[in-house]
Design an enzyme around this catalytic site. Sequence first.
Site, mmCIF file in Angstrom:
data_model
loop_
_atom_site.group_PDB
_atom_site.id
_atom_site.type_symbol
_atom_site.label_atom_id
_atom_site.label_comp_id
_atom_site.label_asym_id
_atom_site.label_seq_id
_atom_site.Cartn_x
_atom_site.Cartn_y
_atom_site.Cartn_z
ATOM 1 N N ASP A 106 22.273 -0.987 39.405
ATOM 2 C CA ASP A 106 21.206 -0.007 39.230
ATOM 3 C C ASP A 106 20.236 -0.456 38.131
ATOM 4 O O ASP A 106 20.661 -0.975 37.093
ATOM 5 C CB ASP A 106 21.834 1.341 38.860
ATOM 6 C CG ASP A 106 20.844 2.471 38.822
ATOM 7 O OD1 ASP A 106 20.231 2.765 39.857
ATOM 8 O OD2 ASP A 106 20.676 3.074 37.741
ATOM 9 N N GLU B 264 19.046 -3.774 42.140
ATOM 10 C CA GLU B 264 17.903 -2.887 42.311
ATOM 11 C C GLU B 264 16.840 -3.394 41.332
ATOM 12 O O GLU B 264 16.870 -3.072 40.149
ATOM 13 C CB GLU B 264 18.277 -1.431 41.995
ATOM 14 C CG GLU B 264 17.096 -0.491 42.201
ATOM 15 C CD GLU B 264 17.277 0.858 41.519
ATOM 16 O OE1 GLU B 264 16.723 1.844 42.035
ATOM 17 O OE2 GLU B 264 17.952 0.928 40.468
#
Length: 544
Positions: free
Chosen positions: A223, A282
Site C-alpha cells: 500500500d 501501489e
Amino acid sequence: MTHDGGPSLGAPLAEQWWQSAVIYQVYPRSFADGDGDGVGDLPGLLERLHYIAGLGVDGIWLTPFQPSPQVDQGYDVSDYCGVDPLFGTMEHFDALLEQAHALGLRVLLDVVPNHCSSAHPLFQAALAAGPGSPERAMFHFAEGRSSGPDARSDVPPNNWQSVFGGSAWSRAVPGSDTDTQWYLHLFSPGQPDWNWRNPAVGDYFEDVLRFWFDKGVDGLRIDVAHGLFKADGLPDAPSVEAVVDGLRANPLVSDQEEVHEVYRRWRRLAGKYQPHRLLVGEVNLEPARAARYTRGDEMHQAFAFAFVKLGWDAAAWAAVGSELDAARKQHGAAPTWALENHDVVRSVARFGGGTAGARRARAALVALLGLPGSAYLYQGQELGLPEVEVPVRDRVDPMWARGGITRDGARVPLPWTGDAGRNHGFSLADQAAAPWLPQPAGWGVHAVDRQRQDPDSVLALATRALALRRQLWADGDFAADDGGTWRVEAGNLLLCERSPGFLVAVAMGTGPVRLPAGVVLFSAFPLEREGWLQPDNAVWLRRG
C-alpha cells in the site's frame, strides 16, 4: 547487478508465475459474511472460495483483515501479524491459505508500510514517552509554528495536506502546555506515518514480511508503496492544494529516492523463499516514474495507475498504453493491468453509466484480459456491477467526512442470489444483520446465481475469456516478453498489437469500424457483420 532492468534477482522464468497471472481482488468485508453480522469475513470467503477458483484466475489478493479500529476500513493497522476478530481468527486464515493452495490459487496479502493505526502499541508508546524519546523517533513528531509571540506551537509544522482533506498534522496531546508536538498523518488522524529515516522501522517491517512469508503467503501488495520517505527536514510544499490524486499534489511526501533501497531489501528477502514471493506495489505515479519501482532488483510489479482511472476514450487509452510499454522497454517489467479496485469508481459508471456503461465495461474486461502482462480483477467486476449511490447517512468512508469524496459505492457487498434473503446471499448464516453498507433495490439482477444460468452474462463471458487466455499462454501464443504497440484508427478503433500475430481491438466510436484482416478468437458481443466491429465491442484477433 544493475538497477535499470539488468539481471533479475527473481526466480527463473518458468517459476515467475505472476507474469501471466490474473489475480482476483477480494475486499473481505464485502465478499461473503460467514457469521451473519453483516460484515464479510474469512469464514465467508473460505465458504465461497470455490467460486473464485471456478473463474479460472490464478490467485487472490486480500485487502487488510489484520486488527484495526477500522477508521479506514482496515488500512489503519494496529497489529500487522494478527487477524481482527471482526474477520475471524488466525486459524481461519490458516485454513483459507491451505484451501486456496489446494485449489491452485496463490494468496497475496496487503501490507501497509506508510502508516499504521494510532492504536498501534508503538504509536501509543510514542505518545506516552514524550518529546525527544526513541519511541517518538519511530514516527514524525515535530514542534509546530507559532502564530504570535504569546502562542506556542499552535500552527502545524508545515503546510502539508492530508489525502483525506485538511491538514496532515494533528496535536499529539491536544491542550497540553508541556507536550506541544504535532504528528504527521498523510491520511486520517487515526493513521500516523512511520518515520522510515529511522532504521528501526525498516527492521520492524522485515519481521512483518518474514512472519507472513513463513506462513506460506505467496506475495504482498504494498500500500502507498511510493510514500514511506518524506523530504528531509519536512519543508513546506511549493503550494497548498486540495489533494485529489493521492500524494501527487505534494512532491515532498512521496517518490523520494531513498524508498528504492527498501524494496531492494524486500526483494532480497522474497528471493530467499521457494517459490519466490511476489512484491506488487501501489505506486500512484506517472508510468515512467512508477516503472522505476520494478527495476530488476526491486518489486516485481506495480499497478498501472494511469490505466485504472481511464474513461471511454481511445486516444487516452493509446497514450497511456504507449507510455506503459515504453516504461516496460526501459525497466523490463510488463504492465500490471487493472480497471477497478476498492478505491476507484466502478468502470460501468466511468464509462458512461446505464446501458452504454455496462456494454463498455464488458468490452473493457475483454480488452484487459488480452493485454500483454498480468491483470487484476476486482470482486464484482466479473458480474458487471455498477457503482452504487450510497445514501449520505450510510457512508462510512473517512474521505467523505473530511474531503467530500466517497469510495463506498464500489464497496457494497456482493449479490450472490437474486432472492433478497440473507442480504442477497451475502450472509451465509440463517439470521443475518443488515450489511455494513446497504445493497440497493434491484441488486439481485446482478447476482451470481442468476448469471450462472445465463450463457450471455458478464460472468459467463469472464469465465470463457479467462479459459481462453490460459490456453493461449499454454500454447505459446502469449509470452512474457510480448510488448504492446498501440494506435487509434479511423472511427476511434483502438488497437493494441501485443505480438505480430495478435491484436486487441476496441470500438470506441459511435459507428461500426472495419477490423484488420485476421481471425476473431473472442469478442465481448457477437459480431453483427463479419469483418466489422460495432460500437462498444472488443475482440481478440489472430493475424496471418
